[in-house]
Scaffold this active site. Sequence first.
Site, short mmCIF file in Angstrom:
data_model
loop_
_atom_site.label_atom_id
_atom_site.label_comp_id
_atom_site.label_asym_id
_atom_site.label_seq_id
_atom_site.Cartn_x
_atom_site.Cartn_y
_atom_site.Cartn_z
N TYR A 31 1.17 -1.37 -0.01
CA TYR A 31 -0.17 -0.10 -0.16
C TYR A 31 0.78 1.59 0.21
O TYR A 31 2.09 1.20 0.53
CB TYR A 31 -0.71 -0.11 1.26
CG TYR A 31 -0.33 0.16 2.91
CD1 TYR A 31 0.58 -0.57 3.22
CD2 TYR A 31 -0.50 1.60 3.05
CE1 TYR A 31 1.03 -0.52 4.50
CE2 TYR A 31 -0.20 1.88 4.72
CZ TYR A 31 0.42 1.05 4.77
OH TYR A 31 0.79 1.01 6.10
N LYS A 146 6.29 -1.58 2.08
CA LYS A 146 4.86 -1.04 2.73
C LYS A 146 4.48 -2.45 2.38
O LYS A 146 3.13 -1.88 1.34
CB LYS A 146 4.68 -0.08 2.24
CG LYS A 146 4.25 1.36 3.03
CD LYS A 146 4.61 2.84 2.92
CE LYS A 146 2.93 3.45 3.29
NZ LYS A 146 3.51 3.33 4.16
N GLU A 179 12.49 2.60 13.85
CA GLU A 179 10.96 4.19 13.37
C GLU A 179 10.36 3.40 14.13
O GLU A 179 10.72 2.70 14.99
CB GLU A 179 11.07 3.75 11.71
CG GLU A 179 10.82 2.09 12.42
CD GLU A 179 9.63 2.16 10.55
OE1 GLU A 179 10.05 3.37 9.65
OE2 GLU A 179 9.59 0.43 10.08
N LEU A 203 10.74 1.74 7.00
CA LEU A 203 10.23 2.16 5.75
C LEU A 203 10.89 3.31 5.88
O LEU A 203 10.93 4.12 6.28
CB LEU A 203 8.54 2.02 6.46
CG LEU A 203 8.07 2.80 4.97
CD1 LEU A 203 7.35 1.59 4.24
CD2 LEU A 203 6.53 3.64 5.20
N1 PDD Z 1 2.53 5.07 7.78
N2 PDD Z 1 7.79 3.60 9.55
C1 PDD Z 1 6.56 3.75 9.18
C2 PDD Z 1 6.16 1.93 9.25
C3 PDD Z 1 5.19 3.75 8.58
O1 PDD Z 1 3.91 3.47 8.58
C4 PDD Z 1 5.04 5.03 8.22
C5 PDD Z 1 3.72 6.23 7.62
C6 PDD Z 1 6.40 5.72 7.85
C7 PDD Z 1 6.33 7.66 7.45
O2 PDD Z 1 6.33 7.26 5.66
P1 PDD Z 1 5.64 8.19 5.00
O3 PDD Z 1 6.73 9.82 5.48
O4 PDD Z 1 6.19 7.83 4.06
O5 PDD Z 1 4.19 8.72 5.85
C8 PDD Z 1 7.87 5.02 8.37
C9 PDD Z 1 1.54 5.46 6.98
C10 PDD Z 1 0.97 7.19 7.32
C11 PDD Z 1 0.14 4.50 7.22
O6 PDD Z 1 0.79 3.33 7.02
O7 PDD Z 1 -1.22 4.87 7.59
#
Ligand code: PDD
Length: 287
Positions: A31, A146, A179, A203
């Site tokens: 996703y 992801k 993270e 991620l």
């Molecule tokens: N999640 N690490 C993880 C495990 C995440 O699920 C996310 C973001 C990030 C940050 O990535 P980005 O800056 O590209 O949003 C880091 C999204 C927002 C979600 O699952 O809803």
Amino acid sequence: MTVYLNGQFMPIEEARVPVLDRGFIFGDGVYEVIPVYSRRAFRLAEHLQRLQHSLDGIRLPNPHSEPEWTRLINALIAGNDGEDQYLYLHITRGVARRDHAFPNPPVAPTVFMMSSPLTTPPTALLHSGVSAVSAPDNRWLRCDIKAIALLPNVLLRQMAVDAGAAETILIRDNDFMTEGAASNIFVVKSGTLLAPPKDNLMLPGITYDVVLELAAANNIPYQVRRVAKEEVFDADELLLTSSTKEVLAITTLDGKPVGDGKPGAMFTRMYTLYQDYKRDVMRKKQD
Ligand code: PDD
């Protein structure tokens, strides 16, 4: 609310997926989450590149070219209310008889997209910061994908909620930080921003990239390297980033204040730079 499913736009109530979809049965899919500011998808090329990386990681051919994705995404934005939205893209290996191995011959993937209102953190939270807890990172070794299979992240994030906190900071091998359960984390020590490297254990956040670019462009000292567990607990500041949370200060960790327990100078600087960037780059009128 208009959603997209397998070639058609429709009200969300009408969107249906067969129960044998491999996303439902195995969590076999990937996703993306893309913020939209002033009806323009934020860093779309970068999000589509990360989507390609995730699809490659699970060996699923990309169902659309970049121009096709762009057209579909713009149509989804146009079909929903709100200048600011966040888009959710979801691709699974499709519908097939239950067998762990890939369907052979391959079946059409399931492609789903929806838009939700983008609600960034309220001012009170920006001033107070948020609390976090820490936990061992017990996920697999491909956290760069992801993947929709988010059970470890769900359980880890719930630990935070159960403790009345906003996020769980993950520590790998009782040794270093990776993270957050649904965000990237930066440590600040003596005016330097410390960022874990984008490897297979985290991620590669799009917001993470923006923060490091803003640091580089504004002469803010930063280092991309492994961040030891001790450095997290001894931090002057902790920052959390994600597409929906943007940049937030973590002011309490495991019940103890981070630094002086208030959002610090690095947070204030980075938050301002991020908002300026949004205003100047994202909301600028297009010809
Ligand atoms: N999640 N690490 C993880 C495990 C995440 O699920 C996310 C973001 C990030 C940050 O990535 P980005 O800056 O590209 O949003 C880091 C999204 C927002 C979600 O699952 O809803």
